[in-house]
Write an enzyme that holds these catalytic residues in place. Structure first.
Site, PDB file in Angstrom:
ATOM      1  N   TYR A 161       3.113  -6.725 -10.941  1.00 42.44           N
ATOM      2  CA  TYR A 161       4.327  -5.947 -11.199  1.00 42.44           C
ATOM      3  C   TYR A 161       4.290  -5.253 -12.553  1.00 42.44           C
ATOM      4  O   TYR A 161       4.878  -4.184 -12.711  1.00 42.44           O
ATOM      5  CB  TYR A 161       5.588  -6.799 -11.019  1.00 42.44           C
ATOM      6  CG  TYR A 161       5.933  -6.939  -9.544  1.00 42.44           C
ATOM      7  CD1 TYR A 161       6.444  -5.862  -8.826  1.00 42.44           C
ATOM      8  CD2 TYR A 161       5.684  -8.130  -8.858  1.00 42.44           C
ATOM      9  CE1 TYR A 161       6.714  -5.969  -7.466  1.00 42.44           C
ATOM     10  CE2 TYR A 161       5.962  -8.245  -7.499  1.00 42.44           C
ATOM     11  CZ  TYR A 161       6.479  -7.152  -6.808  1.00 42.44           C
ATOM     12  OH  TYR A 161       6.745  -7.256  -5.460  1.00 42.44           O
ATOM     13  N   HIS A 176       5.554  -5.126   0.050  1.00 41.95           N
ATOM     14  CA  HIS A 176       5.396  -4.352  -1.176  1.00 41.95           C
ATOM     15  C   HIS A 176       4.635  -3.089  -0.794  1.00 41.95           C
ATOM     16  O   HIS A 176       3.670  -3.156  -0.037  1.00 41.95           O
ATOM     17  CB  HIS A 176       4.576  -5.098  -2.235  1.00 41.95           C
ATOM     18  CG  HIS A 176       4.110  -4.159  -3.316  1.00 41.95           C
ATOM     19  ND1 HIS A 176       4.940  -3.743  -4.319  1.00 41.95           N
ATOM     20  CD2 HIS A 176       2.942  -3.500  -3.492  1.00 41.95           C
ATOM     21  CE1 HIS A 176       4.288  -2.871  -5.089  1.00 41.95           C
ATOM     22  NE2 HIS A 176       3.073  -2.711  -4.602  1.00 41.95           N
ATOM     23  N   ASN A 204      12.315  -8.602   1.576  1.00 44.25           N
ATOM     24  CA  ASN A 204      12.228  -7.298   2.241  1.00 44.25           C
ATOM     25  C   ASN A 204      10.842  -7.040   2.851  1.00 44.25           C
ATOM     26  O   ASN A 204      10.429  -5.911   3.019  1.00 44.25           O
ATOM     27  CB  ASN A 204      12.639  -6.182   1.276  1.00 44.25           C
ATOM     28  CG  ASN A 204      11.845  -6.212  -0.012  1.00 44.25           C
ATOM     29  OD1 ASN A 204      10.876  -6.962  -0.137  1.00 44.25           O
ATOM     30  ND2 ASN A 204      12.225  -5.392  -0.964  1.00 44.25           N
ATOM     31  N   GLU A 227      -2.892  -0.906  -8.944  1.00 46.47           N
ATOM     32  CA  GLU A 227      -2.661  -2.091  -8.109  1.00 46.47           C
ATOM     33  C   GLU A 227      -3.875  -2.382  -7.221  1.00 46.47           C
ATOM     34  O   GLU A 227      -4.268  -3.539  -7.065  1.00 46.47           O
ATOM     35  CB  GLU A 227      -1.426  -1.875  -7.223  1.00 46.47           C
ATOM     36  CG  GLU A 227      -0.128  -1.859  -8.004  1.00 46.47           C
ATOM     37  CD  GLU A 227       1.085  -1.527  -7.147  1.00 46.47           C
ATOM     38  OE1 GLU A 227       2.192  -1.518  -7.699  1.00 46.47           O
ATOM     39  OE2 GLU A 227       0.932  -1.259  -5.934  1.00 46.47           O
ATOM     40  N   LYS A 269       4.542  -9.514   2.480  1.00 42.36           N
ATOM     41  CA  LYS A 269       4.969 -10.677   1.697  1.00 42.36           C
ATOM     42  C   LYS A 269       5.086 -11.912   2.604  1.00 42.36           C
ATOM     43  O   LYS A 269       5.067 -11.782   3.838  1.00 42.36           O
ATOM     44  CB  LYS A 269       6.305 -10.349   1.029  1.00 42.36           C
ATOM     45  CG  LYS A 269       6.208  -9.243  -0.055  1.00 42.36           C
ATOM     46  CD  LYS A 269       7.597  -8.817  -0.521  1.00 42.36           C
ATOM     47  CE  LYS A 269       7.539  -7.821  -1.673  1.00 42.36           C
ATOM     48  NZ  LYS A 269       8.914  -7.355  -2.049  1.00 42.36           N
TER      49      LYS A 269
END
Ligand code: GDP
Ligand code: MG
Length: 200
Positions: free
Chosen positions: A53, A158, A155, A169, A13
């Site tokens: 998502y 992903h 965080n 995905e 990210k």
């Protein structure tokens, strides 16, 4: 399907890229023995983040429940009792987070790839991710702080949650031509029945 060809999607990210952790993240996954079969740097759009998502129809419920449970464990009240309501806010914040700058998307392949990558990555909330995982070692964020500041939990990564989610995905992020089918010399040591050819 060949179990040695299980694949998973990882996205570093914007915070991972900006904090100079691209190399560290790849190093940790690579040394496990899994094989990198695709990678690219992109700046996602908000619509794309939503699609990503929502490929898993259960994601809203699962993520909301995980958050509510984490608040309860700490003796705190979640932002809402309805998991869908909790995740709606998370999704809006994720859109702002992931479009902020370049991300690095990757596909890792090998036996148990989805679970192994999740294990090395660590659990979602940095506050409780185990030491030794990427999230545990490089982040300090919490649901509570992120929620009260109106942003997504930072965080770094992903990583797909299940093999089924991973395949959906991967087809969203990569075209088939971008995924490379090749043999890595390391794989002989990991999978081959006979270790012939080591001795002269
Ligand atoms: P992951 O699979 O471990 O990334 O976790 P999820 O799929 O459940 O959530 C996706 C991402 O949304 C997480 O990596 C966090 O960045 C963010 N996120 C999830 N739950 C929350 C939450 O309750 N609050 C906030 N602020 N962000 C969250
Ligand atoms: Mg997830």
């Amino acid at each position: 399907m060949d179990i040695k060809k299980e694949r998973t999607l990882v996205v570093i990210k914007p915070d991972g890229v900006q904090r100079g952790l691209i190399g560290e993240v790849i190093r940790r996954y690579e040394r496990s023995g899994l094989k990198l079969v695709a990678t690219k740097m992109v700046i996602p759009t908000s619509d794309f983040v939503e699609k990503h998502y929502l490929v898993d129809p259960e994601w809203m419920t699962k993520t909301g429940n995980k958050t509510i449970e984490s608040y309860r464990k700490k003796g705190k009240n979640p932002p809402s009792e309805d998991p869908i309501e909790v995740t709606k806010i998370v999704l809006e914040n994720l859109k702002k987070y992931l479009v902020a700058g370049p991300v690095v998307a990757m596909v890792w392949q090998g036996v148990g790839a989805v679970g192994i990558i999740r294990k090395i990555t660590g659990s979602t909330e940095p506050l409780t991710s185990d030491v030794g995982t990427i999230r545990g070692d490089f982040t300090i964020d919490s649901y509570e702080l992120a929620d009260s500041d109106g942003r997504a939990v930072r965080n770094i990564l992903h990583a797909s949650g299940t093999a089924e989610e991973a395949e959906k995905e991967i087809s969203l992020w990569f075209s088939p031509e971008e995924i490379v089918d090749y043999r890595l010399i390391n794989e002989a040591m990991i999978y081959d029945v006979d270790l012939n050819g080591i001795m002269e």
